[in-house]
Motif scaffolding. Structure first.
Motif, PDB file in Angstrom:
ATOM      1  N   ASP A  90       0.853  -1.187   0.000  1.00  0.00           N
ATOM      2  CA  ASP A  90       0.000   0.000   0.000  1.00  0.00           C
ATOM      3  C   ASP A  90       0.890   1.238   0.000  1.00  0.00           C
ATOM      4  OD1 ASP A  90      -0.759  -0.848   3.436  1.00  0.00           O
ATOM      5  OD2 ASP A  90       1.026   0.127   2.620  1.00  0.00           O
ATOM      6  N   GLY A  91       0.255   2.405   0.086  1.00  0.00           N
ATOM      7  CA  GLY A  91       1.008   3.640   0.118  1.00  0.00           C
ATOM      8  C   GLY A  91       1.147   4.256  -1.261  1.00  0.00           C
ATOM      9  N   PRO A  92       1.680   5.475  -1.313  1.00  0.00           N
ATOM     10  CA  PRO A  92       1.756   6.205  -2.585  1.00  0.00           C
ATOM     11  C   PRO A  92       2.682   5.573  -3.610  1.00  0.00           C
ATOM     12  CG  PRO A  92       2.933   7.376  -0.832  1.00  0.00           C
ATOM     13  CD  PRO A  92       2.167   6.264  -0.180  1.00  0.00           C
ATOM     14  N   ARG A  93       3.615   4.725  -3.171  1.00  0.00           N
ATOM     15  CA  ARG A  93       4.560   4.118  -4.117  1.00  0.00           C
ATOM     16  C   ARG A  93       4.199   2.675  -4.442  1.00  0.00           C
ATOM     17  NH1 ARG A  93      10.689   5.477  -2.939  1.00  0.00           N
ATOM     18  NH2 ARG A  93      10.691   4.846  -5.124  1.00  0.00           N
ATOM     19  N   ALA A  94       3.004   2.270  -4.048  1.00  0.00           N
ATOM     20  CA  ALA A  94       2.610   0.877  -4.266  1.00  0.00           C
ATOM     21  C   ALA A  94       2.585   0.530  -5.754  1.00  0.00           C
ATOM     22  CB  ALA A  94       1.239   0.619  -3.641  1.00  0.00           C
ATOM     23  N   LYS A  95       2.123   1.466  -6.586  1.00  0.00           N
ATOM     24  CA  LYS A  95       2.044   1.183  -8.023  1.00  0.00           C
ATOM     25  C   LYS A  95       3.435   0.980  -8.610  1.00  0.00           C
ATOM     26  CE  LYS A  95      -1.012   3.364 -10.436  1.00  0.00           C
ATOM     27  NZ  LYS A  95      -1.739   4.420 -11.193  1.00  0.00           N
ATOM     28  N   ASP A  96       4.392   1.825  -8.172  1.00  0.00           N
ATOM     29  CA  ASP A  96       5.770   1.663  -8.661  1.00  0.00           C
ATOM     30  C   ASP A  96       6.364   0.334  -8.195  1.00  0.00           C
ATOM     31  OD1 ASP A  96       5.664   4.107  -9.890  1.00  0.00           O
ATOM     32  OD2 ASP A  96       6.615   5.183  -8.242  1.00  0.00           O
ATOM     33  N   ALA A  97       6.085  -0.048  -6.944  1.00  0.00           N
ATOM     34  CA  ALA A  97       6.615  -1.310  -6.418  1.00  0.00           C
ATOM     35  C   ALA A  97       6.009  -2.501  -7.158  1.00  0.00           C
ATOM     36  CB  ALA A  97       6.318  -1.408  -4.919  1.00  0.00           C
ATOM     37  N   LEU A  98       4.723  -2.402  -7.478  1.00  0.00           N
ATOM     38  CA  LEU A  98       4.077  -3.490  -8.216  1.00  0.00           C
ATOM     39  C   LEU A  98       4.664  -3.611  -9.614  1.00  0.00           C
ATOM     40  CD1 LEU A  98       1.852  -5.629  -8.147  1.00  0.00           C
ATOM     41  CD2 LEU A  98       0.264  -3.896  -9.010  1.00  0.00           C
ATOM     42  N   TYR A  99       4.942  -2.471 -10.235  1.00  0.00           N
ATOM     43  CA  TYR A  99       5.550  -2.486 -11.566  1.00  0.00           C
ATOM     44  C   TYR A  99       6.953  -3.106 -11.503  1.00  0.00           C
ATOM     45  CZ  TYR A  99       7.708  -0.810 -15.864  1.00  0.00           C
ATOM     46  OH  TYR A  99       8.378  -0.751 -17.057  1.00  0.00           O
ATOM     47  N   THR A 100       7.722  -2.738 -10.479  1.00  0.00           N
ATOM     48  CA  THR A 100       9.064  -3.300 -10.314  1.00  0.00           C
ATOM     49  C   THR A 100       9.000  -4.810 -10.140  1.00  0.00           C
ATOM     50  OG1 THR A 100       9.867  -1.251  -9.302  1.00  0.00           O
ATOM     51  CG2 THR A 100      11.140  -3.254  -8.882  1.00  0.00           C
ATOM     52  N   HIS A 101       8.034  -5.263  -9.362  1.00  0.00           N
ATOM     53  CA  HIS A 101       7.876  -6.707  -9.143  1.00  0.00           C
ATOM     54  C   HIS A 101       7.556  -7.430 -10.451  1.00  0.00           C
ATOM     55  CE1 HIS A 101       6.839 -10.468  -7.253  1.00  0.00           C
ATOM     56  NE2 HIS A 101       5.616 -10.405  -7.749  1.00  0.00           N
ATOM     57  N   SER A 102       6.633  -6.879 -11.237  1.00  0.00           N
ATOM     58  CA  SER A 102       6.268  -7.527 -12.498  1.00  0.00           C
ATOM     59  C   SER A 102       7.440  -7.536 -13.470  1.00  0.00           C
ATOM     60  CB  SER A 102       5.053  -6.829 -13.117  1.00  0.00           C
ATOM     61  OG  SER A 102       5.344  -5.491 -13.453  1.00  0.00           O
ATOM     62  N   GLU A 103       8.257  -6.488 -13.450  1.00  0.00           N
ATOM     63  CA  GLU A 103       9.438  -6.446 -14.310  1.00  0.00           C
ATOM     64  C   GLU A 103      10.462  -7.507 -13.897  1.00  0.00           C
ATOM     65  OE1 GLU A 103      10.464  -4.218 -17.102  1.00  0.00           O
ATOM     66  OE2 GLU A 103       8.296  -4.538 -17.116  1.00  0.00           O
ATOM     67  N   ARG A 104      10.612  -7.703 -12.599  1.00  0.00           N
ATOM     68  CA  ARG A 104      11.529  -8.747 -12.121  1.00  0.00           C
ATOM     69  C   ARG A 104      11.050 -10.128 -12.548  1.00  0.00           C
ATOM     70  NH1 ARG A 104      12.606  -6.934  -5.839  1.00  0.00           N
ATOM     71  NH2 ARG A 104      14.264  -5.407  -6.219  1.00  0.00           N
TER      72      ARG A 104
END
Length: 278
Positions: A90-104
């Motif tokens: 959660d939080g304001p950077r959740a979308k960026d973290a989810l994108y990073t995870h999918s890229e990994r």
């Protein structure tokens, strides 16, 4: 070729640990290395794809060790997926973290696809050992290949399926006080007797188990349908004969014969010459 025998598995994967132990005494085939999803997530990656579509990967592990495509002899792929990136919940950077995870995840998938002839296990764009093949899909493939598969199904209400047959269980989708005939959707699932163990392992061109003679050729057809030559079928007894209740794309590897067959399969893959794209 020969090279590092690489096992990709979750922490606590007893089957992978058993295969690693079986491989360790074998000389002349490079070293044995087990990596967890966390090891891959913490590693530094250099992954390039040429204009001709050929991928090359260099991985620097947290220990400082470097893995290069040319040094990998065989890979046993049992990955359940990489851990979520920090902040993915959660939080304001959740979308960026989810994108990073999918890229990994995509990076691991591309790496495994580039090593395809040397990877034992299902390879897909998801980067996990099951890919998009669900339990039901695997059983449908098994039935289409002529294997006896346990009945599965369901109904919009429990009263439509009658009493459970031998080796079946009926599971309501909702807790309802009306009993077995209540107006609640119910799933018909196979039941396996406690303590009963009967299975077949497919490892390359080998089929190991007491039913190999009867079902060996059908298992090889199933391997082609699933896209992997390493899986386990689990059987349960019925009045008309044993039936397949599960197809494990990550075999449990709790049978010493299955462990030895998997280790031998890895060695055989590592000994094959590397095929270059044309």
């Amino acid at each position: 070729m020969s090279g590092t025998l690489l096992l990709l598995a979750a922490p606590g994967d007893g089957g992978a640990a058993a295969v690693a132990r079986a491989l360790s005494p074998r000389g002349g085939h490079g070293d044995v290395l087990t990596l967890t999803p966390a090891d891959l997530a913490r590693a530094r990656w250099s992954h390039r794809v040429s204009g001709g579509g050929e991928a090359s990967t260099r991985i620097t592990l947290p220990t400082g060790r470097v893995l290069d495509d040319r040094t990998i002899g065989a890979v046993l792929h049992r990955l359940p997926g990489l851990p979520p990136a920090a902040g993915a919940e959660d939080g304001p950077r959740a979308k960026d973290a989810l994108y990073t995870h999918s890229e990994r995840q995509a990076l691991v998938a591309s790496w495994l696809l580039s090593l395809a002839p040397r990877v034992i296990g299902l390879i897909s764009a998801y980067g996990t050992a099951h890919g998009t093949v669900s339990r039901t899909t695997a059983l449908v493939h098994a039935e289409q290949c002529g294997l006896p598969v346990a009945r599965r199904g369901g109904a919009t209400r429990g009263g439509l399926v009658g009493r459970p047959a031998l080796g079946e269980r009926h599971v309501p989708r909702l807790a309802w006080p009306g009993g077995p005939g209540s107006p609640v959707p119910v799933d018909v699932l196979p039941e396996e007797p406690a303590g009963y163990r009967d299975s077949l392992l497919v490892a390359g061109d080998r089929v190991i188990g007491p039913r190999a003679g009867a079902y060996g050729e059908r298992c090889k057809r199933l391997a082609d349908a699933l896209g992997t030559r390493h899986f386990e079928l689990r059987f349960a007894p019925r009045a008309t004969g044993a039936v397949v209740t599960d197809v494990h794309l990550c075999p449990r590897l709790d049978d010493p014969l299955h462990v030895e067959a998997t280790a031998s399969f890895m060695v055989a893959v590592a000994e094959q010459p590397m095929r270059r794209p044309e």
